[in-house]
Write a protein that holds these residues in place. Structure first.
Motif, PDB file in Angstrom:
ATOM      1  N   VAL A   1       1.628  -4.782  -4.631  1.00 38.31           N
ATOM      2  CA  VAL A   1       1.230  -4.758  -3.711  1.00 38.31           C
ATOM      3  C   VAL A   1       2.026  -3.039  -2.346  1.00 38.31           C
ATOM      4  O   VAL A   1       1.626  -2.549  -1.660  1.00 38.31           O
ATOM      5  CB  VAL A   1       1.557  -5.976  -2.359  1.00 38.31           C
ATOM      6  CG1 VAL A   1       3.189  -5.678  -1.784  1.00 38.31           C
ATOM      7  CG2 VAL A   1       1.221  -5.268  -0.831  1.00 38.31           C
ATOM      8  N   LEU A   2       2.942  -2.688  -2.821  1.00 36.38           N
ATOM      9  CA  LEU A   2       4.095  -1.438  -2.940  1.00 36.38           C
ATOM     10  C   LEU A   2       2.719  -0.833  -3.302  1.00 36.38           C
ATOM     11  O   LEU A   2       3.177   0.495  -2.617  1.00 36.38           O
ATOM     12  CB  LEU A   2       5.000  -1.099  -2.785  1.00 36.38           C
ATOM     13  CG  LEU A   2       6.076  -2.444  -2.121  1.00 36.38           C
ATOM     14  CD1 LEU A   2       7.834  -2.027  -3.159  1.00 36.38           C
ATOM     15  CD2 LEU A   2       6.840  -1.756  -0.515  1.00 36.38           C
ATOM     16  N   ALA A   3       2.209  -1.015  -4.187  1.00 41.53           N
ATOM     17  CA  ALA A   3       1.857   0.556  -5.032  1.00 41.53           C
ATOM     18  C   ALA A   3       0.218   0.557  -4.762  1.00 41.53           C
ATOM     19  O   ALA A   3      -0.110   1.754  -4.209  1.00 41.53           O
ATOM     20  CB  ALA A   3       1.370   0.102  -6.457  1.00 41.53           C
ATOM     21  N   ILE A   4      -0.105  -0.993  -4.566  1.00 44.69           N
ATOM     22  CA  ILE A   4      -1.199  -0.801  -3.704  1.00 44.69           C
ATOM     23  C   ILE A   4      -1.580   0.144  -2.519  1.00 44.69           C
ATOM     24  O   ILE A   4      -2.140   0.916  -2.053  1.00 44.69           O
ATOM     25  CB  ILE A   4      -2.244  -2.614  -2.776  1.00 44.69           C
ATOM     26  CG1 ILE A   4      -2.246  -3.012  -4.294  1.00 44.69           C
ATOM     27  CG2 ILE A   4      -3.311  -2.139  -2.468  1.00 44.69           C
ATOM     28  CD1 ILE A   4      -2.176  -4.396  -4.833  1.00 44.69           C
ATOM     29  N   SER A   5      -0.627  -0.024  -1.613  1.00 39.47           N
ATOM     30  CA  SER A   5      -0.090  -0.041  -0.204  1.00 39.47           C
ATOM     31  C   SER A   5       0.328   2.030   0.195  1.00 39.47           C
ATOM     32  O   SER A   5      -0.138   2.902   0.425  1.00 39.47           O
ATOM     33  CB  SER A   5       0.654  -1.008   0.886  1.00 39.47           C
ATOM     34  OG  SER A   5       0.377  -1.702   1.364  1.00 39.47           O
TER      35      SER A   5
END
Length: 492
Positions: free
Chosen positions: A378-382
């Protein structure tokens, strides 16, 4: 006004959205229980042939050594027995006197003896799915996965025709009923049939939950909500380990993980149908009613009262997946991502017994790795976008799986470590795929990486034209939702 703007005016990520996401997320806890259930209900205990009855001797008095040949690890062979007892292997004091090299053996003609332990009551012990029949164990799991494959297409098409909520409600009921039917299955054939129907329903629950969730939440909350849903599946793996430990008999375990879906079926009648789908399907009056209900729950009743109906947007069919260049690229790319992720993920997660570690510990470790993996995703996605996160997670998973090919079987700890990292990477890939897929396809056919367009902070496409416009095949123009706000005499 776009649908994104409309949701923002009606409260954005308000009380309705939070409650809705929670209600859809709870059933996801139990999906892991069904997907990974055969790790426990189809566990293979230690076993060997039932010794041949000997005249004037009770079976219990015949030493196992003279009836069953030993393998290379000095353990009783699982699938062969001596044609005649090899009494010469024993001395008078009962110690081993040699081996029976060349002694005639035969298959287990009188059945098997299963040792008590972790897997005392499984479908393997009940229907003797060992030796010549051991492949039937994998056949049962393959039939379940075939149900998921068929259900992904079937319930996807049906949800576009009859609605997300209606299909989700039906799938809850079907999963509960077929799960309970599996627990009561009198034969292996009936067991496989019920598992197939459960797989169909499982796919319907997964897809329609994701659709309803994605179509009711604002753009900025998609990554977080998608990850919350992913963590519910992760938590479900812990639930499975705990329930399986407490309920070792396979029939009762199957029943325990199936009964909650009857409760989910009952409260799903309270769900609000996707307004996006209702508009696309030519039901703007129902969409308007649903949007006004959302506005009331979010304490934006005045905004909801300003909405009025307009003609619906053009619909779409499954054929639209390959009709235009942009849709063909998206469809092929997404299909490859889902196939590769699912194939590798379940290949690892459904063979816990093969790692030679306590199966309950393995289930906990395999579930725990999802926690940091999905957080990282989710950190990478954001931060860096969906495309990089999706491609990177798949690449790391591939490296770990390939590395395990060259690790000797004796190094169980190292093999387990590579498998855990690979499984975590695939969990991250799943997390990306759920979000990515929902954002790539338009509402009318939302129900299939480096060639895929980035979707971070982009509104959901409503039609195929939106996808083509994003791919650069059409000129930009405003995309409006067929529900607008009316103006009062004061111009408000």
């Amino acid at each position: 006004m776009t649908f994104v703007e409309l949701l923002a005016r009606l409260g954005g990520m308000g009380r309705f959205q939070v409650t809705y996401v929670a209600a859809l997320a709870v059933p996801l806890l139990m999906l892991a229980s069904h997907n990974l259930l055969q790790n426990f209900t189809a566990g293979v205990p230690e076993h060997h042939c039932r010794p041949r009855p000997v005249a004037n001797e009770s079976t219990g008095d015949v030493p196992l050594l003279v009836s069953i040949p030993s393998d290379s690890h000095h353990r009783p062979q699982r699938c062969r027995r001596y044609v005649e007892p090899q009494w010469h292997l024993l001395e008078v004091n009962g110690t081993v006197n040699g081996t029976a090299n060349g002694a005639a053996t035969e298959p287990c003609r009188d059945g098997w003896t299963y040792r008590d332990g972790v897997f005392a009551h499984t479908i393997v012990t009940e229907w003797d799915l060992v030796c010549e029949s051991k492949r039937l164990r994998q056949v049962a799991q393959s039939i379940y996965m075939a149900g998921i494959l068929l259900g992904s297409g079937l319930f996807g098409v049906l949800s576009d025709k009859f609605g997300r909520r209606a299909l989700l409600t039906w799938c809850y009921l079907q999963l509960g009923a077929t799960g309970a039917g599996t627990a009561a299955a009198p034969t292996f054939v009936v067991y496989c049939l019920c598992r197939f129907l459960a797989g169909l329903a499982m796919a319907g629950v997964s897809l329609n939950s994701a659709s309803l969730c994605m179509e009711w939440i604002p753009t900025e909350a998609r990554a977080v909500v998608g990850t919350i849903n992913g963590y519910c599946y992760t938590l479900g793996q812990f639930v499975l380990a705990a329930v399986a430990f407490g309920v070792p008999h396979w029939r009762w375990l199957q029943l325990v993980v199936s009964l909650p879906f009857f409760f989910f079926f009952l409260y799903s009648w309270l769900f609000v149908e996707s307004a996006r789908w209702q508009v696309i399907s030519g039901r703007p009056d129902l969409a308007l009613k649903g949007l006004r209900k959302v506005a009331r729950i979010n304490r934006r009743k005045e905004e909801g009262d300003k909405l009025s109906e307009e003609p619906p947007l053009p619909g779409g069919t499954l054929a639209a997946l390959g009709r235009t260049p942009g849709m063909r690229t998206v469809s092929c790319g997404v299909s490859f991502v889902w196939f590769s992720t699912s194939f590798a993920y379940y290949g690892l997660a459904m063979d816990l017994q093969g790692f030679g570690v306590d199966i309950y510990l393995s289930q906990l470790v395999f579930g725990a790795v999802d926690i940091p993996a999905k957080l990282a995703s989710v950190l990478a996605i954001s931060c860096v976008g969906r495309r990089v996160a999706q491609g990177g997670s798949l690449a790391l998973a591939g490296i770990c799986i390939l590395a395990n090919i060259f690790v000797p079987m004796e190094l169980q700890t190292l093999r387990m470590a590579f498998a855990v990292i690979g499984k975590g990477s695939l969990a991250a890939s799943f997390n990306c795929a759920y979000i990515f897929t929902g954002e790539l396809f338009p509402t009318v056919i939302r129900w299939v990486t480096c060639f895929l367009p980035e979707t971070r902070n982009m509104p959901l496409p409503e039609t195929v034209k939106d996808v083509e416009r994003r791919a650069g095949h059409l000129k930009d123009e405003e995309v409006t939702v067929p529900l607008s706000t009316t103006k009062t005499k004061d111009g408000v």
